[in-house]
Design a protein around this motif. Structure first.
Motif, PDB file in Angstrom:
ATOM      1  N   GLY A 222     -13.257 -44.008  15.882  1.00 26.59           N
ATOM      2  CA  GLY A 222     -12.795 -43.262  17.056  1.00 26.59           C
ATOM      3  C   GLY A 222     -14.011 -42.735  17.810  1.00 26.59           C
ATOM      4  O   GLY A 222     -15.102 -43.312  17.731  1.00 26.59           O
ATOM      5  N   TYR A 223     -13.815 -41.622  18.521  1.00 31.18           N
ATOM      6  CA  TYR A 223     -14.917 -41.072  19.327  1.00 31.18           C
ATOM      7  C   TYR A 223     -16.113 -40.702  18.448  1.00 31.18           C
ATOM      8  O   TYR A 223     -17.258 -40.949  18.792  1.00 31.18           O
ATOM      9  CB  TYR A 223     -14.454 -39.833  20.094  1.00 31.18           C
ATOM     10  CG  TYR A 223     -13.460 -40.192  21.161  1.00 31.18           C
ATOM     11  CD1 TYR A 223     -13.889 -40.652  22.398  1.00 31.18           C
ATOM     12  CD2 TYR A 223     -12.098 -40.110  20.922  1.00 31.18           C
ATOM     13  CE1 TYR A 223     -12.981 -41.017  23.371  1.00 31.18           C
ATOM     14  CE2 TYR A 223     -11.183 -40.463  21.886  1.00 31.18           C
ATOM     15  CZ  TYR A 223     -11.624 -40.920  23.112  1.00 31.18           C
ATOM     16  OH  TYR A 223     -10.719 -41.287  24.062  1.00 31.18           O
ATOM     17  N   GLY A 224     -15.826 -40.085  17.286  1.00 32.32           N
ATOM     18  CA  GLY A 224     -16.905 -39.648  16.409  1.00 32.32           C
ATOM     19  C   GLY A 224     -17.590 -40.835  15.760  1.00 32.32           C
ATOM     20  O   GLY A 224     -18.820 -41.003  15.877  1.00 32.32           O
TER      21      GLY A 224
ATOM     22  N   ASN B 292     -12.858 -49.441   9.575  1.00 29.18           N
ATOM     23  CA  ASN B 292     -11.777 -48.939  10.427  1.00 29.18           C
ATOM     24  C   ASN B 292     -10.518 -49.768  10.171  1.00 29.18           C
ATOM     25  O   ASN B 292     -10.601 -50.949   9.861  1.00 29.18           O
ATOM     26  CB  ASN B 292     -12.181 -49.047  11.905  1.00 29.18           C
ATOM     27  CG  ASN B 292     -11.250 -48.281  12.823  1.00 29.18           C
ATOM     28  OD1 ASN B 292     -11.109 -47.072  12.702  1.00 29.18           O
ATOM     29  ND2 ASN B 292     -10.602 -48.976  13.741  1.00 29.18           N
ATOM     30  N   LYS B 293      -9.369 -49.125  10.351  1.00 34.11           N
ATOM     31  CA  LYS B 293      -8.086 -49.798  10.119  1.00 34.11           C
ATOM     32  C   LYS B 293      -7.911 -51.053  10.961  1.00 34.11           C
ATOM     33  O   LYS B 293      -7.333 -52.025  10.535  1.00 34.11           O
ATOM     34  CB  LYS B 293      -6.968 -48.834  10.513  1.00 34.11           C
ATOM     35  CG  LYS B 293      -6.223 -48.223   9.354  1.00 34.11           C
ATOM     36  CD  LYS B 293      -5.066 -47.410   9.896  1.00 34.11           C
ATOM     37  CE  LYS B 293      -4.724 -46.282   8.947  1.00 34.11           C
ATOM     38  NZ  LYS B 293      -3.751 -45.359   9.483  1.00 34.11           N
TER      39      LYS B 293
ATOM     40  N   VAL C 136      -9.108 -46.789   4.667  1.00 32.15           N
ATOM     41  CA  VAL C 136      -9.719 -45.892   3.679  1.00 32.15           C
ATOM     42  C   VAL C 136      -8.594 -45.144   2.972  1.00 32.15           C
ATOM     43  O   VAL C 136      -7.731 -44.549   3.625  1.00 32.15           O
ATOM     44  CB  VAL C 136     -10.664 -44.881   4.362  1.00 32.15           C
ATOM     45  CG1 VAL C 136     -11.210 -43.880   3.348  1.00 32.15           C
ATOM     46  CG2 VAL C 136     -11.790 -45.592   5.087  1.00 32.15           C
TER      47      VAL C 136
ATOM     48  N   ASN D 102      -7.171 -35.796   8.858  1.00 35.00           N
ATOM     49  CA  ASN D 102      -6.665 -36.979   8.151  1.00 35.00           C
ATOM     50  C   ASN D 102      -6.405 -36.657   6.669  1.00 35.00           C
ATOM     51  O   ASN D 102      -7.230 -36.013   6.013  1.00 35.00           O
ATOM     52  CB  ASN D 102      -7.714 -38.095   8.284  1.00 35.00           C
ATOM     53  CG  ASN D 102      -7.190 -39.423   7.812  1.00 35.00           C
ATOM     54  OD1 ASN D 102      -6.879 -39.603   6.645  1.00 35.00           O
ATOM     55  ND2 ASN D 102      -7.070 -40.363   8.735  1.00 35.00           N
TER      56      ASN D 102
ATOM     57  N   ASP E  63     -12.059 -34.694  14.440  1.00 35.08           N
ATOM     58  CA  ASP E  63     -10.862 -33.898  14.123  1.00 35.08           C
ATOM     59  C   ASP E  63     -10.790 -33.470  12.657  1.00 35.08           C
ATOM     60  O   ASP E  63      -9.990 -32.590  12.317  1.00 35.08           O
ATOM     61  CB  ASP E  63      -9.597 -34.695  14.470  1.00 35.08           C
ATOM     62  CG  ASP E  63      -9.327 -34.746  15.966  1.00 35.08           C
ATOM     63  OD1 ASP E  63     -10.099 -34.133  16.734  1.00 35.08           O
ATOM     64  OD2 ASP E  63      -8.341 -35.387  16.366  1.00 35.08           O
TER      65      ASP E  63
ATOM     66  N   THR F   5     -11.247 -31.855  19.793  1.00 37.40           N
ATOM     67  CA  THR F   5     -11.185 -32.655  21.025  1.00 37.40           C
ATOM     68  C   THR F   5     -12.151 -33.839  20.941  1.00 37.40           C
ATOM     69  O   THR F   5     -13.067 -33.859  20.109  1.00 37.40           O
ATOM     70  CB  THR F   5     -11.579 -31.819  22.262  1.00 37.40           C
ATOM     71  OG1 THR F   5     -12.936 -31.384  22.084  1.00 37.40           O
ATOM     72  CG2 THR F   5     -10.687 -30.609  22.458  1.00 37.40           C
ATOM     73  N   ALA F   6     -11.961 -34.774  21.856  1.00 37.99           N
ATOM     74  CA  ALA F   6     -12.877 -35.911  21.942  1.00 37.99           C
ATOM     75  C   ALA F   6     -14.253 -35.421  22.388  1.00 37.99           C
ATOM     76  O   ALA F   6     -15.286 -35.946  21.955  1.00 37.99           O
ATOM     77  CB  ALA F   6     -12.329 -36.923  22.940  1.00 37.99           C
ATOM     78  N   GLN F   7     -14.233 -34.415  23.254  1.00 37.42           N
ATOM     79  CA  GLN F   7     -15.488 -33.885  23.767  1.00 37.42           C
ATOM     80  C   GLN F   7     -16.389 -33.411  22.613  1.00 37.42           C
ATOM     81  O   GLN F   7     -17.568 -33.768  22.523  1.00 37.42           O
ATOM     82  CB  GLN F   7     -15.170 -32.712  24.714  1.00 37.42           C
ATOM     83  CG  GLN F   7     -16.373 -32.182  25.411  1.00 37.42           C
ATOM     84  CD  GLN F   7     -16.096 -30.946  26.269  1.00 37.42           C
ATOM     85  OE1 GLN F   7     -17.035 -30.324  26.736  1.00 37.42           O
ATOM     86  NE2 GLN F   7     -14.863 -30.578  26.501  1.00 37.42           N
TER      87      GLN F   7
ATOM     88  N   LYS G 200     -10.552 -36.035  36.078  1.00 33.25           N
ATOM     89  CA  LYS G 200     -10.012 -36.561  34.816  1.00 33.25           C
ATOM     90  C   LYS G 200     -10.396 -38.046  34.645  1.00 33.25           C
ATOM     91  O   LYS G 200     -10.808 -38.480  33.568  1.00 33.25           O
ATOM     92  CB  LYS G 200      -8.491 -36.392  34.823  1.00 33.25           C
ATOM     93  CG  LYS G 200      -7.788 -36.940  33.605  1.00 33.25           C
ATOM     94  CD  LYS G 200      -7.958 -36.044  32.398  1.00 33.25           C
ATOM     95  CE  LYS G 200      -7.209 -36.573  31.196  1.00 33.25           C
ATOM     96  NZ  LYS G 200      -7.954 -36.415  29.970  1.00 33.25           N
TER      97      LYS G 200
END
Ligand code: FAD
Ligand code: NAD
Length: 400
Positions: A12-14, A37-38, A81, A263, A297, A313-315, A375
């Protein structure tokens, strides 16, 4: 010394941003890098309300991992995982296992249900690409059914969004924009469709600027959205939701957005966690685990100014990826002088469907077209950071 084995779990983002940075900054002789990753694609979690409501093709929200990652430098493993065995330094997968010297856990979040009965059985809870497809297909089917069933029962075309946080508001923004088109396509009178947002707190978007909240609510109400504020959902059943003191809203579609928890792999692996999130050290490592970084997250960091956790957040996930990559590079060079993570809050902008949005950027409130423009720029920026101008041109949002 053998070169270090770095394993990154979650694209993901991270995870993706950590992998991309490491692949550019560490040479093949410095370390081996594995990303697991899945799926063989990365999806923009922050866009998922759009394909879920059917206002954006699901494919637009995803990027093939091999298209943005140098796979001759990063070994990509498509697998799920299941657990981390920290004492053995192993990541257990559905189809095998990976050994690591350093691990980055970036597996994102799952829905917070607070143990409310019936949520998993009767509500849509998955904010993933496949979860979004499921919601969209279900909405379309409800409309398609309308003129094919004798019993046009209450609930057939009632859509409930649980939670008026940013996810719930962004989703209802998209859906309320699409309803007129759905009515036209399936010959459904608009007055047969009901859209509810049910929120436990005394306001929608609790904690956000009240003027902007009012703007958003007025706009959504003008599109026919009904807000039930101060109304906690107590149960979800096959026929709807039970709220407040036992009132039932009959609805065959309940979209769950009452917040997230880390998760489940985190708790399963024995990390001490609060709602599945690990309170990480300032250098983003898990307490007591100098070889495990936890970001996005799954990580929890306290905002000292208000003594509360920063929202996931994604940020913040993208900023953590940067610090995490720098610290892995430092460790790989034998340094113990690691960077302290500091969140640089650039603001919050939320879409409301169509060309509408609200936001706070710095100390400035924005709304309407300006916020919508902002946005789209934020969405494009995330693509740019990941895959440069080519990816931005291919998948970006250019509505002007
Ligand atoms: P994610 O980006 O969710 O990535 C997790 C990855 O791990 C995924 O690729 C997933 O497939 C993979 N994975 C999960 N479990 C496993 C497993 N067991 N094995 C292998 N792989 C696994 N934040 C903002 O800052 N701005 C916004 O505008 C915004 N809008 C949002 C809109 C919506 C609809 C939603 C749901 C969230 C939004 N957020 C927003 C929050 C943001 O999306 C998350 O905070 C962010 O995605 C977290 O990044 P992450 O890297 O931790 O996890
Ligand atoms: P959230 O925690 O921000 O909001 C959940 C909402 O559900 C809250 O308002 C809460 O009071 C309500 N709720 C909880 N239990 C309830 C119940 N039983 N009945 C009715 N309402 C209930 O969660 P979210 O909206 O899923 O967002 C998750 C994270 O993603 C947050 O950090 C958020 O900031 C972020 N996000 C950001 C954006 C953006 O910046 N544009 C968009 C979406 C999500």
């Amino acid at each position: 010394m053998n070169k270090a084995r770095i394993v990154i779990a979650g694209a993901g983002y991270g995870g993706m941003n950590t992998a991309v940075t490491l692949s550019k900054k560490l040479g093949p002789n410095d370390a081996s890098i594995t990303l697991v990753n899945k799926h063989d694609y990365h999806y923009q979690t922050t866009w998922l309300h759009e394909p879920a409501a059917g206002t954006l093709e699901p494919d637009r929200t995803r990027v093939k991992i091999a298209d943005v990652l140098n796979t001759s430098r990063v070994n990509f493993v498509q697998d799920e995982v299941l657990e981390v065995k920290t004492d053995e330094k192993k990541v257990m997968l559905k189809e095998g296992e990976l050994e690591y010297d350093y691990l980055v856990l970036a597996l994102g979040a799952t829905a917070e249900t607070f143990g409310i009965p019936g949520v998993h059985e009767h509500a849509f809870t998955k904010w993933t690409l496949n979860g979004a497809r499921q919601v969209k297909d279900h909405i379309d089917a409800q409309f398609a059914n309308y003129n094919n069933v004798e019993d046009k029962h209450e609930g057939l075309l009632t859509f409930v969004v649980a939670g008026a946080g940013f996810t719930g508001i962004e989703f209802i923004g998209e859906l309320s924009e699409r309803v007129p088109e759905l009515c036209k396509t399936y010959d459904v009178p608009r007055e047969k469709v009901r859209l509810f947002v049910v929120e436990a707190a005394p306001t929608a978007l609790p904690g956000f600027d009240p003027e902007l909240v009012e703007y958003a609510m007025n706009l959504l109400e003008s599109r026919g959205v009904e807000f039930k504020i101060n109304t906690p959902i107590k149960e979800v059943t096959a026929s709807g939701v039970i709220v407040g003191e036992g009132e039932e809203i009959k609805a065959e579609t309940v979209v769950w957005a009452t917040g997230v928890r880390g998760n489940p792999v985190i708790e399963k692996s024995g990390f001490e966690a609060m709602r599945g999130r690990v309170k990480v050290n300032p250098d983003l490592r898990a307490p007591g685990h100098d070889d495990v970084f936890i970001i996005g997250d799954c990580a929890l960091i306290i905002n000292e100014e208000i003594n509360r956790p920063y929202p996931p957040t994604a940020q913040i996930a993208m900023q953590m990826a940067k610090t995490c990559a720098n610290n892995l590079i430092a460790l790989n060079k034998g340094s113990t002088d690691l960077e302290t993570f500091k969140f640089d809050n650039k603001g919050t902008v939320a879409s409301l469907g169509g060309k509408q949005a609200i936001g706070v950027v710095g100390s400035r409130k924005i709304y309407g077209g300006t916020a919508n423009f902002m946005k789209k720029m934020i969405d494009n920026r995330a693509l740019f950071i990941l895959g440069g101008p080519l990816l931005t041109l291919k998948k970006g949002k250019f509505p002007f």
